[in-house]
Structure formats: C-alpha cells, structure tokens
Design an enzyme around this catalytic site. Sequence first.
Site, PDB file in Angstrom:
ATOM      1  N   ASP A  22       0.802  -1.235   0.000  1.00 16.02           N
ATOM      2  CA  ASP A  22       0.000   0.000   0.000  1.00 16.02           C
ATOM      3  C   ASP A  22       0.829   1.277   0.000  1.00 16.02           C
ATOM      4  O   ASP A  22       0.398   2.284  -0.567  1.00 16.02           O
ATOM      5  CB  ASP A  22      -1.044  -0.003   1.119  1.00 16.02           C
ATOM      6  CG  ASP A  22      -0.469   0.057   2.514  1.00 16.02           C
ATOM      7  OD1 ASP A  22       0.708  -0.317   2.699  1.00 16.02           O
ATOM      8  OD2 ASP A  22      -1.203   0.471   3.435  1.00 16.02           O
ATOM      9  N   THR A 206      -9.323   3.411   6.834  1.00 15.75           N
ATOM     10  CA  THR A 206      -8.539   2.813   5.736  1.00 15.75           C
ATOM     11  C   THR A 206      -8.939   1.366   5.473  1.00 15.75           C
ATOM     12  O   THR A 206      -8.727   0.850   4.374  1.00 15.75           O
ATOM     13  CB  THR A 206      -7.023   2.899   6.017  1.00 15.75           C
ATOM     14  OG1 THR A 206      -6.708   2.113   7.171  1.00 15.75           O
ATOM     15  CG2 THR A 206      -6.575   4.330   6.236  1.00 15.75           C
ATOM     16  N   LEU A 257      -6.260  -0.733   1.143  1.00 10.62           N
ATOM     17  CA  LEU A 257      -5.557   0.435   0.587  1.00 10.62           C
ATOM     18  C   LEU A 257      -5.387   1.489   1.684  1.00 10.62           C
ATOM     19  O   LEU A 257      -5.782   2.643   1.527  1.00 10.62           O
ATOM     20  CB  LEU A 257      -6.341   1.000  -0.598  1.00 10.62           C
ATOM     21  CG  LEU A 257      -6.312   0.125  -1.857  1.00 10.62           C
ATOM     22  CD1 LEU A 257      -7.297   0.644  -2.901  1.00 10.62           C
ATOM     23  CD2 LEU A 257      -4.899   0.043  -2.441  1.00 10.62           C
ATOM     24  N   HIS A 258      -4.772   1.062   2.804  1.00 10.16           N
ATOM     25  CA  HIS A 258      -4.633   1.981   3.947  1.00 10.16           C
ATOM     26  C   HIS A 258      -3.981   3.304   3.523  1.00 10.16           C
ATOM     27  O   HIS A 258      -4.561   4.381   3.650  1.00 10.16           O
ATOM     28  CB  HIS A 258      -3.774   1.342   5.036  1.00 10.16           C
ATOM     29  CG  HIS A 258      -4.305   0.070   5.597  1.00 10.16           C
ATOM     30  ND1 HIS A 258      -5.505  -0.034   6.252  1.00 10.16           N
ATOM     31  CD2 HIS A 258      -3.784  -1.194   5.607  1.00 10.16           C
ATOM     32  CE1 HIS A 258      -5.701  -1.273   6.661  1.00 10.16           C
ATOM     33  NE2 HIS A 258      -4.669  -2.001   6.268  1.00 10.16           N
ATOM     34  N   ASP A 259      -2.744   3.197   3.054  1.00  4.32           N
ATOM     35  CA  ASP A 259      -1.958   4.421   2.825  1.00  4.32           C
ATOM     36  C   ASP A 259      -2.474   5.272   1.653  1.00  4.32           C
ATOM     37  O   ASP A 259      -2.455   6.508   1.749  1.00  4.32           O
ATOM     38  CB  ASP A 259      -0.478   4.060   2.624  1.00  4.32           C
ATOM     39  CG  ASP A 259       0.116   3.426   3.870  1.00  4.32           C
ATOM     40  OD1 ASP A 259      -0.424   3.654   4.965  1.00  4.32           O
ATOM     41  OD2 ASP A 259       1.117   2.701   3.739  1.00  4.32           O
TER      42      ASP A 259
END
Length: 331
Positions: A22, A206, A257-259
């Site tokens: 990510d 997120t 898709l945290h970041d």
Amino acid sequence: MSAIPVIIDTDPGLGKPGSDIDDGLAIALALRSPELEVLALTIVNGNVDAITGTDVARRLRERLGHPDLPIVLGATEPLVRDMAPVRALFDAVLKDDEQIEDPSEDRLGPTTDEDAAAYLVRAAAERPGEIVVIAIGPMTNLALAIQADAAFATNVGELVLMAGSATTYAQNITVVGDFNAYVDPEALDIVLRSGAKITMVGLDQTSRVMLTRADANLMRASSDEFSQWAADCTDAWINFLGRAFPSRPEHKDACFLHDPLVIAAVINRNLCTWQDANVQAETVSELARGLVVANRGLALEPAGPKNAVVAVDTDVDGFRRLFLERIGATD
Ligand code: BDR
Ligand code: CA
C-alpha cells in the site's frame, strides 16, 4: 490553485515479497496527482527494513518516471521496541515463488547522505508553515526530527498520519493496534505531544477501502506499464495475506488500501469527514500495545486538549474513483 508541497514518510515494500504494497500504491497516487508536489520520500523501518525500503523507493521512482525524486534514508529501528518479532511474523509466511523483483540485483541506496530526521528539520525550516508531511509508516522519523529540533513541530505546515483508529479499535496487528502505532508507539506519542498541526486517518477508515483481484485484472489490462506490474504485485500480496490470515475472509480476494486513502484525503479533504479530538497513544501496557485513543467528546470521555483532527467517515466510492483512475485501472 498551486500544488501542495508534501514529503511522504514511508516504509514501502511494493515489489518485495511478503511486504505490504500500500505504501508503493500511495506513492504512485501522489506522484500522479497534480494537486501535490512531492518533494521527497523519507524512508522508515516498518513493512520492510529501511535499507530495503530505500531500494524499493529508488526502483519506484524510476518506474513512475520521477528519476530525480530525492530518496532519504531514515530510522532503521523503532525508538525503543524490538523489531525482530514483527519481522519474524511475516518472514514465516514467505514463499520463494512470490519474488517480484530479482533478489540478486544490488540494492540501491539513498540519493543523499543526509538522514531523514535532519532532512525533515531542514526542509520545514526552509519553508515555515508550508510543507505537509504525510506519514504512512511508523512515526520514528518524525519523532527523531522533533527530538533533533522542537521547532520542527511548528515549522512543518501539517503532519498527516496513517495511524490508530478514531471510531473503534484498529484491529490489524493486534486486536487494538494498527501496525504503524504498534511498531513504534513511543514515536507516535512524541508526535502527538509535539504541538504540531496533526491530522490522523486511522485504520477504521482505511480498512473500508480495498483493492480486489478484479481491480488487479483491470490494472493488468490497461496500457499503463506501472499499473500492469502493480497488478502482479497485488495478486502476490493477496496470496500472501490469504496464507498469513486464513481466518480473515476479506483477504481471500482483496487487500487494504490503507496508505492511498491518506494521500487521497490530502488531495481532496472532502473524501473524509473530520472531527477535532484529543489523541493519545498507549506506551505502558504491553497488552494494549499499539492502542490509540481519540477522545472526541463522547459521554464520560476524559477531557483533554484537542491535539488532532481525525477522520470519522469516508466517501469510499469517491476514493475508489480517484484511486483507480490515477493508478491506471481504467483506460
Ligand atoms: C499500516 O501498516 C502497514 O501495514 C500499512 O503500510 C499501513 O501503513 C496499517 O496499519
Ligand atoms: Ca505504510
């Protein structure tokens, strides 16, 4: 409107087997977004060790057509915690057949001798109040910058953190902790107490944004070479997650898709709903390591000075449209 000058503090593993993809996708989103001017990537220990993260970042800048982007090496360890058990957890699940990059290639080093903390301090002092640091790894580099020069906290325009969780427990590496807070809680504590302008997008938000095998197929079908390569990395990471967390159904066909959501929230603040909060990181209890509590004024919450703005809701569809379009999943 002119582009926002940002430094991305990151632990990128895209292309390295068994490493979260990510950060790399977040970097790609940032470099492909005219709303942002990416000044540098500062690398921190986290998903991968910092030397590997530097190598990943060097390869990414070539793949993404930014061969002059500064890549700055930062902390190789958390401030006080032992990284070995975290590393062992992921190494235990690794398989040789998931190697994307050739491991025999020489590892590429940073593009400057200056370390990340010194770079952050200098960059913020040269443009007081202007630079937004988007921190999508453990907060070690930011804490070292604050320790090196307390004025960093006021010189930097804003620190946007991927950490913790504002509306519920984080629940990825432990039942209460997200990876970034868990790896270096002492660093996060220093950042939260620094007096800097802080925005936090936590794992509660997120975890609502996923990249699926179907999205990867779209990326592979596009004419965008980076997107095609990232699609293979996505499949490898989802395969890895399925083995590492067999009891989590969300990892059968997708990853988080945290970041990228944190980058997107800087591109367009309206993608999240925000509230003021008093945010604190747990540093004493081993049982609750990685816990971040965002008091937003609910009944019986202890009052404390508001030290951050936290995301409490997300326009998931709006994020997906932005992300997939810029990453090249639509032709
Ligand atoms: C964070 O930890 C890593 O797994 C991701 O890159 C993200 O920054 C989520 O807890
Ligand atoms: Ca990260």
